[in-house]
Motif scaffolding. Structure first.
Motif, PDB file in Angstrom:
ATOM      1  N   ILE A  46      25.490  -1.147  33.697  1.00  0.00           N
ATOM      2  CA  ILE A  46      26.852  -1.673  33.667  1.00  0.00           C
ATOM      3  C   ILE A  46      26.905  -2.950  34.492  1.00  0.00           C
ATOM      4  N   ASN A  47      27.057  -4.076  33.840  1.00  0.00           N
ATOM      5  CA  ASN A  47      27.197  -5.337  34.544  1.00  0.00           C
ATOM      6  C   ASN A  47      28.611  -5.885  34.487  1.00  0.00           C
ATOM      7  N   ASN A  48      29.500  -5.168  33.772  1.00  0.00           N
ATOM      8  CA  ASN A  48      30.928  -5.509  33.786  1.00  0.00           C
ATOM      9  C   ASN A  48      31.685  -4.300  33.260  1.00  0.00           C
ATOM     10  N   THR A  49      32.549  -3.728  34.084  1.00  0.00           N
ATOM     11  CA  THR A  49      33.310  -2.554  33.634  1.00  0.00           C
ATOM     12  C   THR A  49      34.371  -2.926  32.606  1.00  0.00           C
ATOM     13  N   ASP A  50      34.580  -4.219  32.399  1.00  0.00           N
ATOM     14  CA  ASP A  50      35.538  -4.668  31.385  1.00  0.00           C
ATOM     15  C   ASP A  50      34.890  -4.725  29.997  1.00  0.00           C
ATOM     16  N   ALA A  51      33.605  -4.444  29.908  1.00  0.00           N
ATOM     17  CA  ALA A  51      32.940  -4.337  28.609  1.00  0.00           C
ATOM     18  C   ALA A  51      32.775  -2.860  28.282  1.00  0.00           C
ATOM     19  N   GLU A  52      33.920  -2.153  28.281  1.00  0.00           N
ATOM     20  CA  GLU A  52      33.923  -0.698  28.140  1.00  0.00           C
ATOM     21  C   GLU A  52      34.009  -0.240  26.688  1.00  0.00           C
ATOM     22  N   GLY A  53      34.550  -1.084  25.812  1.00  0.00           N
ATOM     23  CA  GLY A  53      34.740  -0.660  24.427  1.00  0.00           C
ATOM     24  C   GLY A  53      33.435  -0.301  23.750  1.00  0.00           C
ATOM     25  N   ARG A  54      32.411  -1.099  23.986  1.00  0.00           N
ATOM     26  CA  ARG A  54      31.116  -0.819  23.353  1.00  0.00           C
ATOM     27  C   ARG A  54      30.501   0.476  23.892  1.00  0.00           C
ATOM     28  N   LEU A  55      30.888   0.877  25.095  1.00  0.00           N
ATOM     29  CA  LEU A  55      30.364   2.118  25.661  1.00  0.00           C
ATOM     30  C   LEU A  55      30.935   3.328  24.928  1.00  0.00           C
ATOM     31  N   VAL A  56      32.258   3.363  24.769  1.00  0.00           N
ATOM     32  CA  VAL A  56      32.852   4.526  24.102  1.00  0.00           C
ATOM     33  C   VAL A  56      32.462   4.560  22.629  1.00  0.00           C
ATOM     34  N   LEU A  57      32.327   3.375  22.017  1.00  0.00           N
ATOM     35  CA  LEU A  57      31.891   3.328  20.621  1.00  0.00           C
ATOM     36  C   LEU A  57      30.458   3.815  20.479  1.00  0.00           C
ATOM     37  N   ALA A  58      29.621   3.553  21.497  1.00  0.00           N
ATOM     38  CA  ALA A  58      28.211   3.927  21.409  1.00  0.00           C
ATOM     39  C   ALA A  58      28.046   5.424  21.190  1.00  0.00           C
TER      40      ALA A  58
ATOM     41  N   ALA B  18      26.872  -6.088  29.366  1.00  0.00           N
ATOM     42  CA  ALA B  18      27.544  -7.385  29.494  1.00  0.00           C
ATOM     43  C   ALA B  18      26.522  -8.443  29.879  1.00  0.00           C
ATOM     44  N   PRO B  19      25.777  -8.956  28.920  1.00  0.00           N
ATOM     45  CA  PRO B  19      24.748  -9.945  29.244  1.00  0.00           C
ATOM     46  C   PRO B  19      25.329 -11.169  29.933  1.00  0.00           C
ATOM     47  N   SER B  20      24.606 -11.714  30.889  1.00  0.00           N
ATOM     48  CA  SER B  20      25.068 -12.900  31.598  1.00  0.00           C
ATOM     49  C   SER B  20      24.915 -14.125  30.717  1.00  0.00           C
TER      50      SER B  20
END
Length: 460
Positions: free
Chosen positions: A306-318, A398-400
């Motif tokens: 997790i490099n950004n907790t604001d990139a959460e949508g892809r986690l629940v979709l995964a 969340a790639p930099s």
């Protein structure tokens, strides 16, 4: 959902749809009084113009709607809807020398123009109603309008009344309406059922996370729709600034879209086996919120840094996609308000999508062009795969660097579908300003194009 066609009656007011270049010929067949009235009112047939013509007794005897020029029509869609909103109260019967497919789109636009979000304040209904034009399938058009209105209602409802339990209630209501089956896994049961990412993203909220699983149909090909149901997104510990949080009630727009599409499928009786999976969560802030640099293990076994907790949508979709893939359906489609990068790329009006299947692409884009539902293909660009591989885990959420954000998000999701054909839609779900048939607020995207193309897509 009050958008219904008017009942046919002898009292319906004739409504002539007239293009600018066709107006002179139409006027040639009219009386001197009509020609004088049209000229005096400045009606030119311009797109969106509306004009009523009185009879000798002062009552309405006909109305005109401008259809503009071909070039003007290319700059928008639902052309009749703009004029319909200007017409006075009454039932109107369309007279238009256009193909049946075009009449169907314009009729749908009229119904969508009548949409009002009136849950919290009284809204004035649209005065004019349309008699279903000849040569169209009125029940089919009505089902499309109802599905779109369901999507709009769900997105427009604030998170105070559209949290995970409320989204579940909406799905249950839809299931009851169509005789579908539904099951829901809630709270800590997500861990017991091996859905850890959904649990992790939603565990900090007072309203428990859940996975909604709706199924319908017993014959035909298998279609699974997966919709992102983040009912409000604060950004988590990577808290969004206030300006970026203002529209986050719409972060469940993917869930709203797949429920609207599900209604269209069930209401039109499509011969397929439908499954709808919605991970419904709130991305909140509390002492047990997940953290930057946590490493999580997904249902599929892939680890995610997790490099950004604001990139959460892809986690629940995964997790939901991994579950969907285990059933090996004939097609999986995910829909999500996933990335700001998609909006930068194509703006709010286009629905970008990802698919490597040329048959899927051809069917979808043909349907999009004829159903006033624009889409734009984006690439699953495999050379960007290293961008989502952080080294100390299988995947980076969340790639930099910020490059190709919508593509790297789509590549992340694709890692969780290995045994089924897959397409992903990164939609916006919001109409920033009012347009014909599209009030400002929540809006469906790509659902009508998908509905129209599913028969072809699933026929392989």
């Amino acid at each position: 959902m009050s958008a219904l066609f008017a009942d046919p009656s002898a009292a319906a007011i004739p409504l002539h749809l007239i293009a600018s270049d066709a107006l002179p010929e139409w006027l040639d067949g009219q009386s001197d009084a009509t020609r004088t009235w049209v000229a005096a009112q400045g009606f030119t047939g311009a797109l969106g113009q509306a004009l009523t013509l009185p009879g000798e007794d002062g009552a309405l005897r006909m109305a005109l709607a401008g259809y503009g020029t071909a070039s003007a029509r290319k700059r928008g869609r639902f052309h009749l809807a703009g004029a319909a909103a200007k017409l006075p109260k009454g039932d109107y019967e369309l007279h238009a020398d256009v193909p049946a497919a075009e009449r169907a789109v314009e009729a749908l636009g009229w119904l969508l123009a009548s949409y009002r979000f009136d849950r919290y304040a009284t809204q004035s209904p649209m005065a004019a109603r349309l008699v279903a034009p000849a040569g169209i399938d009125a029940d089919h058009i009505r089902a499309l309008a109802e599905g779109e209105m369901l999507t709009r209602d769900l997105i427009n409802t604030p998170a105070s009344d559209m949290g995970p339990p409320d989204l579940e209630a909406a799905a249950r209501k839809l299931a009851d309406q169509h005789g579908a089956r539904i099951s829901v896994i809630t709270g800590d049961d997500l861990l017991a059922q091996n859905l850890p990412l959904i649990h992790t993203v939603g565990r900090a909220a007072d309203r428990a996370p859940r996975l909604i699983d709706l199924t319908w149909g017993k014959t035909g090909k298998k279609l699974t729709l997966v919709g992102k149901g983040v009912c409000f997104d604060t950004g988590g510990l990577n808290l969004k600034p206030g300006a970026s949080m203002g529209l986050m009630k719409k972060d469940m727009g993917g869930a709203a879209a797949v429920l609207g599409l599900a209604h269209m499928i069930m209401a039109t009786g499509m011969d397929l086996q439908l499954r709808v999976l919605i991970p419904a969560v709130e991305n909140a802030v509390s002492g047990n919120a997940f953290r930057p640099q946590d490493i999580l293990t997904s249902r599929k076994g892939l680890t995610v840094e997790i490099n950004n907790t604001d990139a959460e949508g892809r986690l629940v979709l995964a997790d939901a996609l991994a579950l969907a893939d285990e059933d090996k359906p004939d097609q999986i489609i995910s829909m999500a308000t996933l990335t700001g990068a998609a909006r930068v790329a194509v703006g709010p009006d286009l629905a970008p999508y990802f698919s490597d299947d040329p048959d899927f692409v051809a069917a979808l884009e043909s349907a999009a062009a004829t159903h006033a539902d624009p889409v734009w293909r984006m690439p699953f660009h495999t050379p960007y795969e290293p961008l989502i591989e952080p080294g100390i885990a299988d995947l980076d959420n969340a790639p930099s660097g910020g490059f190709a954000g919508c593509i790297t998000a789509a590549l992340f999701l694709r890692r969780f579908v290995t045994d089924s054909p897959y397409a992903h839609f990164d939609i916006y779900g919001w109409q920033p300003s009012a347009a014909p048939a599209r009030a400002k607020g929540g809006v469906g995207q790509a659902t009508r194009a998908l509905h129209a193309s599913l028969g072809t897509i699933l026929s392989k």
